[in-house]
Write a protein that holds these residues in place. Sequence first.
Motif, PDB file in Angstrom:
ATOM      1  N   GLY A 315       0.785  -1.226   0.000  1.00 49.12           N
ATOM      2  CA  GLY A 315       0.000   0.000   0.000  1.00 49.12           C
ATOM      3  C   GLY A 315       0.817   1.276   0.000  1.00 49.12           C
ATOM      4  O   GLY A 315       0.323   2.332  -0.398  1.00 49.12           O
ATOM      5  N   TRP A 316       2.056   1.204   0.458  1.00 52.52           N
ATOM      6  CA  TRP A 316       2.953   2.358   0.471  1.00 52.52           C
ATOM      7  C   TRP A 316       3.597   2.500  -0.905  1.00 52.52           C
ATOM      8  O   TRP A 316       4.222   1.560  -1.403  1.00 52.52           O
ATOM      9  CB  TRP A 316       4.034   2.194   1.525  1.00 52.52           C
ATOM     10  CG  TRP A 316       3.542   2.192   2.939  1.00 52.52           C
ATOM     11  CD1 TRP A 316       3.100   1.104   3.654  1.00 52.52           C
ATOM     12  CD2 TRP A 316       3.435   3.320   3.817  1.00 52.52           C
ATOM     13  NE1 TRP A 316       2.729   1.488   4.925  1.00 52.52           N
ATOM     14  CE2 TRP A 316       2.926   2.837   5.055  1.00 52.52           C
ATOM     15  CE3 TRP A 316       3.727   4.675   3.688  1.00 52.52           C
ATOM     16  CZ2 TRP A 316       2.709   3.680   6.141  1.00 52.52           C
ATOM     17  CZ3 TRP A 316       3.511   5.512   4.771  1.00 52.52           C
ATOM     18  CH2 TRP A 316       3.007   5.022   5.981  1.00 52.52           C
ATOM     19  N   ILE A 317       3.464   3.674  -1.526  1.00 54.75           N
ATOM     20  CA  ILE A 317       4.004   3.920  -2.861  1.00 54.75           C
ATOM     21  C   ILE A 317       5.183   4.881  -2.748  1.00 54.75           C
ATOM     22  O   ILE A 317       5.074   5.941  -2.129  1.00 54.75           O
ATOM     23  CB  ILE A 317       2.923   4.518  -3.777  1.00 54.75           C
ATOM     24  CG1 ILE A 317       1.795   3.492  -3.985  1.00 54.75           C
ATOM     25  CG2 ILE A 317       3.512   4.927  -5.126  1.00 54.75           C
ATOM     26  CD1 ILE A 317       0.602   4.064  -4.742  1.00 54.75           C
ATOM     27  N   GLU A 359       9.690  -0.830  11.996  1.00 52.11           N
ATOM     28  CA  GLU A 359       9.236  -0.425  13.321  1.00 52.11           C
ATOM     29  C   GLU A 359       8.402   0.854  13.247  1.00 52.11           C
ATOM     30  O   GLU A 359       7.383   0.989  13.940  1.00 52.11           O
ATOM     31  CB  GLU A 359      10.436  -0.228  14.241  1.00 52.11           C
ATOM     32  CG  GLU A 359      11.203  -1.502  14.578  1.00 52.11           C
ATOM     33  CD  GLU A 359      10.409  -2.442  15.454  1.00 52.11           C
ATOM     34  OE1 GLU A 359       9.569  -1.962  16.242  1.00 52.11           O
ATOM     35  OE2 GLU A 359      10.608  -3.665  15.353  1.00 52.11           O
ATOM     36  N   ILE A 360       8.833   1.799  12.428  1.00 50.54           N
ATOM     37  CA  ILE A 360       8.079   3.051  12.289  1.00 50.54           C
ATOM     38  C   ILE A 360       6.694   2.783  11.726  1.00 50.54           C
ATOM     39  O   ILE A 360       5.678   3.282  12.234  1.00 50.54           O
ATOM     40  CB  ILE A 360       8.858   4.042  11.397  1.00 50.54           C
ATOM     41  CG1 ILE A 360      10.137   4.497  12.104  1.00 50.54           C
ATOM     42  CG2 ILE A 360       7.988   5.248  11.026  1.00 50.54           C
ATOM     43  CD1 ILE A 360      11.086   5.269  11.227  1.00 50.54           C
ATOM     44  N   VAL A 361       6.637   1.984  10.673  1.00 45.93           N
ATOM     45  CA  VAL A 361       5.345   1.701  10.038  1.00 45.93           C
ATOM     46  C   VAL A 361       4.430   0.927  10.974  1.00 45.93           C
ATOM     47  O   VAL A 361       3.212   1.133  10.992  1.00 45.93           O
ATOM     48  CB  VAL A 361       5.553   0.932   8.709  1.00 45.93           C
ATOM     49  CG1 VAL A 361       4.218   0.478   8.124  1.00 45.93           C
ATOM     50  CG2 VAL A 361       6.291   1.817   7.708  1.00 45.93           C
ATOM     51  N   ASP A 367      -2.805  -1.457   9.564  1.00 50.10           N
ATOM     52  CA  ASP A 367      -3.389  -2.198   8.456  1.00 50.10           C
ATOM     53  C   ASP A 367      -2.455  -2.327   7.260  1.00 50.10           C
ATOM     54  O   ASP A 367      -2.755  -3.103   6.325  1.00 50.10           O
ATOM     55  CB  ASP A 367      -4.699  -1.531   7.995  1.00 50.10           C
ATOM     56  CG  ASP A 367      -5.770  -1.587   9.051  1.00 50.10           C
ATOM     57  OD1 ASP A 367      -5.771  -2.543   9.854  1.00 50.10           O
ATOM     58  OD2 ASP A 367      -6.610  -0.671   9.103  1.00 50.10           O
ATOM     59  N   HIS A 368      -1.368  -1.572   7.252  1.00 52.50           N
ATOM     60  CA  HIS A 368      -0.438  -1.613   6.124  1.00 52.50           C
ATOM     61  C   HIS A 368       0.976  -1.725   6.647  1.00 52.50           C
ATOM     62  O   HIS A 368       1.797  -0.819   6.503  1.00 52.50           O
ATOM     63  CB  HIS A 368      -0.623  -0.377   5.231  1.00 52.50           C
ATOM     64  CG  HIS A 368      -1.942  -0.327   4.544  1.00 52.50           C
ATOM     65  ND1 HIS A 368      -2.181  -0.940   3.332  1.00 52.50           N
ATOM     66  CD2 HIS A 368      -3.120   0.245   4.902  1.00 52.50           C
ATOM     67  CE1 HIS A 368      -3.446  -0.731   2.966  1.00 52.50           C
ATOM     68  NE2 HIS A 368      -4.025  -0.023   3.912  1.00 52.50           N
ATOM     69  N   ARG A 369       1.274  -2.872   7.259  1.00 49.83           N
ATOM     70  CA  ARG A 369       2.590  -3.109   7.827  1.00 49.83           C
ATOM     71  C   ARG A 369       3.629  -3.163   6.706  1.00 49.83           C
ATOM     72  O   ARG A 369       3.345  -3.537   5.587  1.00 49.83           O
ATOM     73  CB  ARG A 369       2.591  -4.430   8.592  1.00 49.83           C
ATOM     74  CG  ARG A 369       1.602  -4.529   9.744  1.00 49.83           C
ATOM     75  CD  ARG A 369       1.909  -3.548  10.856  1.00 49.83           C
ATOM     76  NE  ARG A 369       1.018  -3.710  11.996  1.00 49.83           N
ATOM     77  CZ  ARG A 369       1.380  -4.225  13.167  1.00 49.83           C
ATOM     78  NH1 ARG A 369       2.629  -4.624  13.361  1.00 49.83           N
ATOM     79  NH2 ARG A 369       0.505  -4.324  14.147  1.00 49.83           N
ATOM     80  N   TRP A 370       4.869  -2.811   7.058  1.00 44.00           N
ATOM     81  CA  TRP A 370       5.964  -2.890   6.095  1.00 44.00           C
ATOM     82  C   TRP A 370       6.276  -4.346   5.791  1.00 44.00           C
ATOM     83  O   TRP A 370       6.248  -5.184   6.692  1.00 44.00           O
ATOM     84  CB  TRP A 370       7.190  -2.186   6.670  1.00 44.00           C
ATOM     85  CG  TRP A 370       8.191  -1.774   5.628  1.00 44.00           C
ATOM     86  CD1 TRP A 370       9.433  -2.283   5.433  1.00 44.00           C
ATOM     87  CD2 TRP A 370       8.024  -0.751   4.647  1.00 44.00           C
ATOM     88  NE1 TRP A 370      10.062  -1.645   4.394  1.00 44.00           N
ATOM     89  CE2 TRP A 370       9.206  -0.701   3.885  1.00 44.00           C
ATOM     90  CE3 TRP A 370       6.966   0.127   4.328  1.00 44.00           C
ATOM     91  CZ2 TRP A 370       9.383   0.195   2.831  1.00 44.00           C
ATOM     92  CZ3 TRP A 370       7.136   1.009   3.275  1.00 44.00           C
ATOM     93  CH2 TRP A 370       8.339   1.044   2.545  1.00 44.00           C
TER      94      TRP A 370
END
Length: 375
Positions: A315-317, A359-361, A367-370
């Motif tokens: 989900g992270w772009i 850890e930050i994410v 809902d959108h873990r790294w």
Amino acid sequence: MARTSSVRRLVAALSIATAALVGCGDSGDAPPVLPDAQLTETIPMAMEHASVPGAIVGVWQDGAAPYVEAFGVRDTSTGEAMSTDLFMRVGSVTKTFTTTAVLQLVDQGRVGLDDSIDVYVPGVPNGDTITIRQLAAMRSGLADYGEVVIPLLPSQPQRQWTPRELLEIGFSTPPLFPPGTAFDYSNTNTVLLGLVVEKASGQPLADYIADHITGPEALDHTSVGDTAAFSAPHARGYTRTSDGETVDATDWNPSWGYGAGNMISTLDDLSVWARVLADGTLLTPVTQHEREEFQPAPSEGSGSLYGLGVEYQNGWIGHNGSIAGYQAYAYRLPSEGKTMVVLVNSNVDPLGVWNLVTEIVSVVSLDHRWPGPPS
């Protein structure tokens, strides 16, 4: 900072504040709040595990006050503290600028995504069948010159590399697979795209990026590092040589990353750029859709996908980058209206920095873990 940049950021801040008030008035709910205290507790511990001297971290959520903090030191010899306004080398985040330049030229009708590379650059192995699209998607099969060049850097840190020298090294290894049949992350691909920009636009790559990308978006603190020159103030950057020694690589010449890894930026600029990249602000909707045709990229993380010069990480772009002495992560999570930028002054432990971002994410998005680390 230029006046246009200041005005644009003021308008953005007012828009966020207005959105927060409107949202509160419509629903009666309190505006969103980032978990500042938890981030401030988590980040130093993760930095220690990653052997990172200093880090600058920003998290922005639409409608909330931003989280922007600096940790650790910018110079291990003096102990001078990091600050949030430092210039940093951003490594392969550069690829997002170069591919955006190519896609702008596609929108202008000067480049075709399915043109073969030999239309623009002669002498490329399989050049009559490798397309611009495949280069941007890391699916050309061309070997990465970085496998040869990067180990040479400690012994010749001030060497000024030319794109042709880099390509000759990449072309000296036979292609790894037929074009379009697999994913392999290769700096050679983006060097070629940089030359496509120059051929199609008639401008040096650095000038094109300044005129058509960083200038229009008022990214006043973002530039192409054609030489070892480094804007001030900046953090010292640390890397590890093959014999295990940690050395200061701040002033190493980044020309070996032409179009693929030689840019410099700041936390503030990258927070804007991550949104521009994810929103497709500089491209037509049709071309942005082409960019976001994501395909599996297992070497970029467990379940990672790669489009045209951009990653999709659950989900992270955005994109991450690593160059001697520095690492950068710049991503937008459109579904939650969040942006994250992480800059560190060490590439001694890339996996450790990946875990720092994890850890930050884990704090800012349940809902959108790294994803898991690259293979």
